[in-house]
Design an enzyme around this catalytic site. Structure first.
Site, PDB file in Angstrom:
ATOM      1  N   LYS A   1       3.038  30.157 -61.573  1.00 45.36           N
ATOM      2  CA  LYS A   1       2.673  29.309 -62.718  1.00 45.36           C
ATOM      3  C   LYS A   1       1.143  29.095 -62.749  1.00 45.36           C
ATOM      4  O   LYS A   1       0.499  29.268 -63.782  1.00 45.36           O
ATOM      5  CB  LYS A   1       3.377  27.949 -62.594  1.00 45.36           C
ATOM      6  CG  LYS A   1       2.925  26.936 -63.621  1.00 45.36           C
ATOM      7  CD  LYS A   1       3.398  25.516 -63.322  1.00 45.36           C
ATOM      8  CE  LYS A   1       2.605  24.535 -64.165  1.00 45.36           C
ATOM      9  NZ  LYS A   1       2.909  23.142 -63.900  1.00 45.36           N
TER      10      LYS A   1
ATOM     11  N   LYS B   1      -8.440  23.061 -60.164  1.00 40.70           N
ATOM     12  CA  LYS B   1      -7.136  23.370 -59.548  1.00 40.70           C
ATOM     13  C   LYS B   1      -6.802  24.860 -59.682  1.00 40.70           C
ATOM     14  O   LYS B   1      -6.392  25.502 -58.718  1.00 40.70           O
ATOM     15  CB  LYS B   1      -6.071  22.497 -60.239  1.00 40.70           C
ATOM     16  CG  LYS B   1      -4.644  22.897 -60.015  1.00 40.70           C
ATOM     17  CD  LYS B   1      -4.035  22.253 -58.808  1.00 40.70           C
ATOM     18  CE  LYS B   1      -2.627  22.790 -58.568  1.00 40.70           C
ATOM     19  NZ  LYS B   1      -2.060  22.379 -57.318  1.00 40.70           N
TER      20      LYS B   1
ATOM     21  N   THR C   1       0.034  19.746 -63.331  1.00 43.31           N
ATOM     22  CA  THR C   1      -0.824  20.939 -63.417  1.00 43.31           C
ATOM     23  C   THR C   1      -0.510  21.601 -64.753  1.00 43.31           C
ATOM     24  O   THR C   1       0.606  22.091 -64.961  1.00 43.31           O
ATOM     25  CB  THR C   1      -0.504  21.927 -62.278  1.00 43.31           C
ATOM     26  OG1 THR C   1      -0.732  21.275 -61.034  1.00 43.31           O
ATOM     27  CG2 THR C   1      -1.388  23.165 -62.379  1.00 43.31           C
TER      28      THR C   1
END
Ligand code: NAD
Length: 296
Positions: free
Chosen positions: A246, A171, A96
């Site tokens: 994050k 995402k 990611t």
């Protein structure tokens, strides 16, 4: 069966590499940690001495690294993937990372003649172990078609979200929504408690009313109504607050770059930053209900 170079065999990459081995592929693993390499070697992977060593001659490269800077380093350097992989190798990054880094690697890969896919995952360590991850992919139709049979050995859902960087975009949009819905669910339970409502009654009503959402019905932040949710085990395991933070920072940075207005995403990022700064970065992200109650 393919020869697959797997770069980054940590919490997620380790079990993903093991599922490729179970499917009969040959896996050549590389990680900066000797212990993690030994772990996948015990399941049958060959240990590579470097990125270059892992990718030279491989049919497929899969990477699962912490952040954009690691992905750029692994793909773009002189000793990296693009300089050393076979030109017909299929390249898949499942980390990611920020969309700019994903697009920079896409551009460099395309210029060098490679098929590259950004393919971040949802499903956590449990999904990586069980081979039930969801892959959200960005790239061309042809690259996606080549990658699908490999990704299906590690996940149960593999979706092409669009062109370069679209997997990363999907995402962070999903996880921003998840954070906001979790905070909303926690606020509803904290208010219900103050008003003397039984949490089970609130759950029974809201889960069949218009407040229904995944954070409530699958991942309920109070113990009891959903026995498998992390709230029933003191918020251990699950999806760590640090990882949610994050993803929220990536979403905010992308929103600023794209000029999108995301005030609740910004607030969610601030609340998770505060919760992490208070020493709870390793707790599941649903534990934020404790901060909203004023307990921690
Ligand atoms: P991790 O820190 O456990 O694993 C990353 C691995 O990359 C480490 O073992 C590290 O040594 C290795 N690494 C770093 N730089 C390297 C380099 N230059 N060469 C080779 N190896 C290198 O992290 P993780 O939990 O496995 O997460 C990996 C990615 O997946 C992250 O981007 C994370 O955001 C994402 N993700 C994690 C989860 C989760 O629940 N853990 C869920 C979804 C997505």
């Amino acid at each position: 069966m393919s020869v697959i170079a797997f770069i980054g065999v940590g919490n997620m990459g380790g079990p993903m590499a093991k599922n490729l081995l179970k499917a009969g592929h040959t896996v050549r693993a590389f990680d900066l940690s000797a212990d993690l390499l030994a772990n996948v070697a015990s399941a049958g992977a060959a240990k590579a001495a470097s990125v270059k060593d892992a990718v030279t001659g491989a049919d497929v490269v899969v990477s699962m690294l912490p952040a954009g800077t690691h992905v750029r380093g692994v793909y773009l350097g002189d000793d990296g993937v693009l300089a050393n992989a076979r030109k017909d190798a299929l390249l898949i990054d499942s980390s990611t990372i920020d969309i700019d880094s994903a697009r920079a690697v896409h551009t460099a890969a395309e210029k060098a003649g490679f098929a590259f896919l950004d393919a971040p995952v949802s499903g956590g360590v449990g999904g990586a172990e069980a081979g039930t991850l969801t892959f959200m992919c960005g790239g061309s139709d042809a690259t996606f078609a080549k990658a699908q049979p490999i990704l299906e050995k590690m996940g149960k859902k593999v979706v092409l979200a669009g062109g370069a960087g679209a997997g990363q975009a999907a995402k962070i949009c999903n996880n921003m929504l998840l954070a906001i819905s979790m905070i909303g669910t926690c606020e509803a339970f904290a208010l219900g408690e103050k008003l003397g409502l039984d949490p089970q009654k609130l759950f029974d009503i809201a889960s069949t009313s218009s407040g229904q959402c995944w954070s409530l019905t699958t991942y309920c932040p109070v113990p009891g109504p959903v026995p498998t949710s992390p709230a029933n085990r003191e918020y251990a395991g699950g999806f760590a607050t640090a990882l949610m933070l994050k993803d929220l920072k990536l979403a905010q940075s992308a929103a600023q770059g794209a000029g999108a207005v995301t005030p609740l995403g910004a607030e969610a990022a601030q609340l998770y930053a505060l919760f992490a700064a208070n020493g709870h970065a390793s707790l599941d992200f649903s534990a934020i209900i404790r901060m909203l109650r004023g307990e921690v």
